[in-house]
Write an enzyme that holds these catalytic residues in place. Structure first.
Site, PDB file in Angstrom:
ATOM      1  N   LYS A  54      67.346 -55.759  -6.215  1.00 60.88           N
ATOM      2  CA  LYS A  54      67.488 -57.195  -6.463  1.00 60.88           C
ATOM      3  C   LYS A  54      68.970 -57.477  -6.678  1.00 60.88           C
ATOM      4  O   LYS A  54      69.561 -57.006  -7.652  1.00 60.88           O
ATOM      5  CB  LYS A  54      66.675 -57.533  -7.721  1.00 60.88           C
ATOM      6  CG  LYS A  54      66.601 -58.998  -8.052  1.00 60.88           C
ATOM      7  CD  LYS A  54      65.562 -59.204  -9.134  1.00 60.88           C
ATOM      8  CE  LYS A  54      66.133 -60.004 -10.279  1.00 60.88           C
ATOM      9  NZ  LYS A  54      65.267 -60.055 -11.434  1.00 60.88           N
TER      10      LYS A  54
ATOM     11  N   GLY B 105      72.777 -54.659  -8.852  1.00 60.92           N
ATOM     12  CA  GLY B 105      71.637 -55.198  -9.584  1.00 60.92           C
ATOM     13  C   GLY B 105      70.583 -54.138  -9.842  1.00 60.92           C
ATOM     14  O   GLY B 105      70.821 -52.943  -9.671  1.00 60.92           O
ATOM     15  N   VAL B 106      69.423 -54.638 -10.249  1.00 60.46           N
ATOM     16  CA  VAL B 106      68.332 -53.746 -10.654  1.00 60.46           C
ATOM     17  C   VAL B 106      67.541 -53.279  -9.428  1.00 60.46           C
ATOM     18  O   VAL B 106      67.396 -54.018  -8.463  1.00 60.46           O
ATOM     19  CB  VAL B 106      67.395 -54.510 -11.622  1.00 60.46           C
ATOM     20  CG1 VAL B 106      66.225 -53.656 -12.056  1.00 60.46           C
ATOM     21  CG2 VAL B 106      68.179 -54.984 -12.831  1.00 60.46           C
TER      22      VAL B 106
ATOM     23  N   GLU C  93      69.550 -49.257 -12.470  1.00 59.90           N
ATOM     24  CA  GLU C  93      70.412 -50.396 -12.184  1.00 59.90           C
ATOM     25  C   GLU C  93      71.707 -49.882 -11.592  1.00 59.90           C
ATOM     26  O   GLU C  93      72.301 -48.939 -12.104  1.00 59.90           O
ATOM     27  CB  GLU C  93      70.688 -51.180 -13.472  1.00 59.90           C
ATOM     28  CG  GLU C  93      71.437 -52.462 -13.214  1.00 59.90           C
ATOM     29  CD  GLU C  93      71.711 -53.249 -14.490  1.00 59.90           C
ATOM     30  OE1 GLU C  93      71.191 -52.866 -15.556  1.00 59.90           O
ATOM     31  OE2 GLU C  93      72.474 -54.221 -14.400  1.00 59.90           O
ATOM     32  N   GLY C  94      72.106 -50.473 -10.518  1.00 55.68           N
ATOM     33  CA  GLY C  94      73.348 -50.052  -9.883  1.00 55.68           C
ATOM     34  C   GLY C  94      74.367 -51.164  -9.869  1.00 55.68           C
ATOM     35  O   GLY C  94      74.236 -52.154 -10.595  1.00 55.68           O
ATOM     36  N   THR C  95      75.328 -51.016  -9.032  1.00 53.92           N
ATOM     37  CA  THR C  95      76.434 -51.956  -8.955  1.00 53.92           C
ATOM     38  C   THR C  95      75.981 -53.377  -8.663  1.00 53.92           C
ATOM     39  O   THR C  95      76.516 -54.329  -9.212  1.00 53.92           O
ATOM     40  CB  THR C  95      77.360 -51.500  -7.810  1.00 53.92           C
ATOM     41  OG1 THR C  95      77.648 -50.129  -8.015  1.00 53.92           O
ATOM     42  CG2 THR C  95      78.634 -52.300  -7.776  1.00 53.92           C
TER      43      THR C  95
ATOM     44  N   LEU D 151      63.540 -48.684 -11.507  1.00 54.54           N
ATOM     45  CA  LEU D 151      64.035 -47.336 -11.174  1.00 54.54           C
ATOM     46  C   LEU D 151      65.428 -47.115 -11.745  1.00 54.54           C
ATOM     47  O   LEU D 151      65.837 -45.995 -12.015  1.00 54.54           O
ATOM     48  CB  LEU D 151      64.069 -47.155  -9.659  1.00 54.54           C
ATOM     49  CG  LEU D 151      62.699 -47.086  -8.977  1.00 54.54           C
ATOM     50  CD1 LEU D 151      62.839 -47.215  -7.483  1.00 54.54           C
ATOM     51  CD2 LEU D 151      62.008 -45.767  -9.338  1.00 54.54           C
TER      52      LEU D 151
ATOM     53  N   ASP E 297      81.247 -46.070   0.394  1.00 59.62           N
ATOM     54  CA  ASP E 297      80.933 -45.762  -1.008  1.00 59.62           C
ATOM     55  C   ASP E 297      80.067 -44.509  -1.082  1.00 59.62           C
ATOM     56  O   ASP E 297      79.084 -44.461  -1.806  1.00 59.62           O
ATOM     57  CB  ASP E 297      80.220 -46.962  -1.641  1.00 59.62           C
ATOM     58  CG  ASP E 297      80.287 -46.925  -3.158  1.00 59.62           C
ATOM     59  OD1 ASP E 297      81.136 -46.199  -3.701  1.00 59.62           O
ATOM     60  OD2 ASP E 297      79.480 -47.624  -3.798  1.00 59.62           O
TER      61      ASP E 297
HETATM   62  N1  LIG Z   1      65.313 -46.158  -1.955  1.00 55.51           N
HETATM   63  C1  LIG Z   1      65.211 -45.760  -3.215  1.00 55.51           C
HETATM   64  N2  LIG Z   1      64.155 -45.032  -3.626  1.00 55.51           N
HETATM   65  C2  LIG Z   1      64.042 -44.628  -4.899  1.00 55.51           C
HETATM   66  N3  LIG Z   1      64.948 -44.875  -5.852  1.00 55.51           N
HETATM   67  C3  LIG Z   1      66.033 -45.585  -5.509  1.00 55.51           C
HETATM   68  C4  LIG Z   1      66.218 -46.078  -4.188  1.00 55.51           C
HETATM   69  N4  LIG Z   1      67.399 -46.752  -4.132  1.00 55.51           N
HETATM   70  C5  LIG Z   1      67.906 -46.686  -5.366  1.00 55.51           C
HETATM   71  N5  LIG Z   1      67.095 -46.001  -6.201  1.00 55.51           N
HETATM   72  C6  LIG Z   1      67.341 -45.699  -7.600  1.00 55.51           C
HETATM   73  O1  LIG Z   1      67.602 -46.889  -8.310  1.00 55.51           O
HETATM   74  C7  LIG Z   1      68.661 -46.690  -9.235  1.00 55.51           C
HETATM   75  C8  LIG Z   1      69.773 -47.702  -8.966  1.00 55.51           C
HETATM   76  O2  LIG Z   1      70.253 -47.463  -7.656  1.00 55.51           O
HETATM   77  P1  LIG Z   1      71.532 -48.168  -7.057  1.00 55.51           P
HETATM   78  O3  LIG Z   1      71.696 -47.668  -5.672  1.00 55.51           O
HETATM   79  O4  LIG Z   1      71.422 -49.634  -7.241  1.00 55.51           O
HETATM   80  O5  LIG Z   1      72.676 -47.704  -7.975  1.00 55.51           O
HETATM   81  P2  LIG Z   1      73.310 -46.286  -8.232  1.00 55.51           P
HETATM   82  O6  LIG Z   1      73.166 -45.467  -6.985  1.00 55.51           O
HETATM   83  O7  LIG Z   1      72.753 -45.732  -9.510  1.00 55.51           O
HETATM   84  O8  LIG Z   1      74.812 -46.652  -8.491  1.00 55.51           O
HETATM   85  P3  LIG Z   1      75.830 -47.374  -7.509  1.00 55.51           P
HETATM   86  O9  LIG Z   1      75.429 -48.801  -7.427  1.00 55.51           O
HETATM   87  O10 LIG Z   1      77.096 -47.164  -8.196  1.00 55.51           O
HETATM   88  O11 LIG Z   1      75.720 -46.679  -6.180  1.00 55.51           O
HETATM   89  C9  LIG Z   1      69.103 -45.260  -9.099  1.00 55.51           C
HETATM   90  O12 LIG Z   1      68.455 -44.477 -10.073  1.00 55.51           O
HETATM   91  C10 LIG Z   1      68.619 -44.875  -7.726  1.00 55.51           C
HETATM   92  O13 LIG Z   1      68.360 -43.493  -7.609  1.00 55.51           O
END
Ligand SMILES: Nc1ncnc2c1ncn2[C@@H]1O[C@H](COP(=O)(O)OP(=O)(O)OP(=O)(O)O)[C@@H](O)[C@H]1O
Length: 415
Positions: free
Chosen positions: A44, A26-27, A22-24, A20, A136
């Site tokens: 992850k 991990g994936v 990658e965020g702070t 979906l 955050d």
């Molecule tokens: N519960 C969820 N359902 C669907 N998609 C999700 C879910 N949680 C995260 N995602 C998607 O996965 C991706 C990564 O999410 P993540 O929360 O790790 O990072 P982020 O929100 O992009 O950035 P940050 O880590 O800076 O908050 C994003 O596109 C987010 O919309």
């Protein structure tokens, strides 16, 4: 060995689908829970150097997060270690508020904005009541489900996994939502940081673009002061005692109405209360919910009537085909905007450099910033679980009472 088998067994329960994003930490994968058929999102988390696994404090706090159940908080369904990574299983959400705000095809009426804000504040008020801070808050952490319900994601993760290495992450954008007490280096802070961030999100919903886009912490404070006038000790008595405090040239606040031409008087009044400088005087999430903005016309739109993007993340449980094997895709490396942020979130290193870099915008009161920083202990542990003492106290009691006296920034326990 038994532990490995167990974690494999848990991991096998989830059928991994596409990445979906990658965020702070991990994936994030989409996955199907083969036990329930439910679509989930699995985060992850790289455990990095912690080869021995997740520490006890982290496990205890993850357990607490699992118990944090509210219609406006993303449910943490499960958590398990596997192959040196920690996997957090969340309910799957279709989209997020950032996507809604950026989508120029979506018209957000005043009632729609009110609805999104009400759900955001409900989630916040619930967690604050349980002494948990988010720390955050930003629009991409506000996820939206298939029935329009908004839920806060990533609650408590900053506390458990630490502040990310901001030199190489897209976290720089999180600065735009950071409260002034954090920007001035407060090491003890309360629920007000989330309320400030929610105010920034409110502003972004109204104007359809991020409100205060600072390029550094100093610049962020400059942007805040340009919008609301320079903070003064009469408005915020603890201001001058904050670890990274520097005096800013006085600027008067422009009329709030000029910043939010489309906002109602009630919306402006609530905004001004969420943007109160002194965290002790700032409105709480619960008080904000009781503000007349939410009870006056137009009433908040029903969540299932809220406009949402046409293209959604597929989320049907019918995706689950038990005959199929897991689709394991290698995670695409998200192209990140690398913006070195040498001081990071917690440190003061290079603070003096920054002040010199922005000498045109700021005025150092006495030219002794580094010396002043040394006077105030900066190693107080953060605690989102405000009711509990820091798990690893790192300052002695003399320092602590000195700090308390000087800052008097005890956690503001919401009523
Ligand atoms: N519960 C969820 N359902 C669907 N998609 C999700 C879910 N949680 C995260 N995602 C998607 O996965 C991706 C990564 O999410 P993540 O929360 O790790 O990072 P982020 O929100 O992009 O950035 P940050 O880590 O800076 O908050 C994003 O596109 C987010 O919309």
């Amino acid at each position: 060995m038994a532990e490995v088998d167990l974690s494999k067994k848990v991991a096998d329960r989830y059928l991994k689908r596409e990445v979906l994003g990658e965020g702070t930490y991990g994936v994030v994968y989409k996955a199907i829970d083969t036990k329930t058929g439910q679509t989930v999102a699995i985060k992850k988390i790289r455990l990095g150097k912690q080869k021995e696994g997740v520490n006890f404090t982290a496990l205890r706090e993850i357990k607490l997060l699992k118990e944090l159940k509210s219609p406006h908080i993303i449910e943490l369904i499960d958590a398990f270690p596997h192959k040196g990574n920690l996997h957090l299983v969340f309910e799957f959400m279709e989209t997020d508020l950032e996507t809604v705000i950026r989508n120029t095809n979506i018209f957000l009426s005043p009632a729609d904005i009110k609805s999104y804000m009400q759900m955001t504040l409900k989630g916040l008020a619930f967690c604050h009541k349980k002494w948990v801070l988010h720390r955050d808050m930003k629009p991409n952490n506000l996820l939206i489900g298939s029935h329009g319900q908004l839920k806060l994601a990533d609650f408590g993760l900053a506390r458990i996994f630490g502040s990310p290495d901001r030199r190489f992450t897209h976290q720089v954008f999180a600065r735009w939502y950071r409260a002034p007490e954090l920007l001035f280096g407060a090491k003890q802070y309360g629920a007000g940081v989330d309320v400030w961030a929610a105010g920034c999100i409110f502003a972004e919903l109204l104007n359809r673009r991020p409100f205060l886009q600072g390029s550094s912490d100093i610049d962020q404070l400059g942007k805040i002061f340009a919008a609301f006038g320079t903070a003064t000790p009469s408005q915020w008595p603890d201001l001058a005692y904050l670890p990274d405090y520097v005096e800013y040239q006085y600027v008067a606040a422009p009329p709030l109405r000029s910043l939010f031409p489309s906002a109602s008087d009630d919306a402006l009044d609530l905004l001004s209360k969420m943007f109160t400088y002194d965290p002790k005087a700032r409105i709480t999430a619960q008080q904000a919910l009781e503000h007349r903005y939410f009870s006056s016309a137009p009433l908040p739109t029903e969540p299932n009537k809220l406009p949402r993007p046409a293209t959604k993340r597929a989320s049907k449980a019918s995706d689950f085909n038990p005959q199929e094997g897991p689709t394991v895709l290698s995670p695409p490396r998200k192209t990140r905007r690398v913006m070195p942020d040498r001081e990071g979130f917690e440190g003061n290193a290079n603070r003096t450099d920054k002040i010199e870099e922005h000498a045109g915008e700021t005025k150092n009161a006495d030219g002794e910033i580094a010396g002043r920083n040394e006077q105030v202990p900066t190693s107080v542990d953060f605690s989102i679980f405000a009711a509990r003492p820091p798990s690893r106290p790192t300052i002695n009691s003399a320092d602590r009472s000195h700090l308390k006296r000087k800052l008097d920034l005890e956690f503001q326990h919401p009523e």
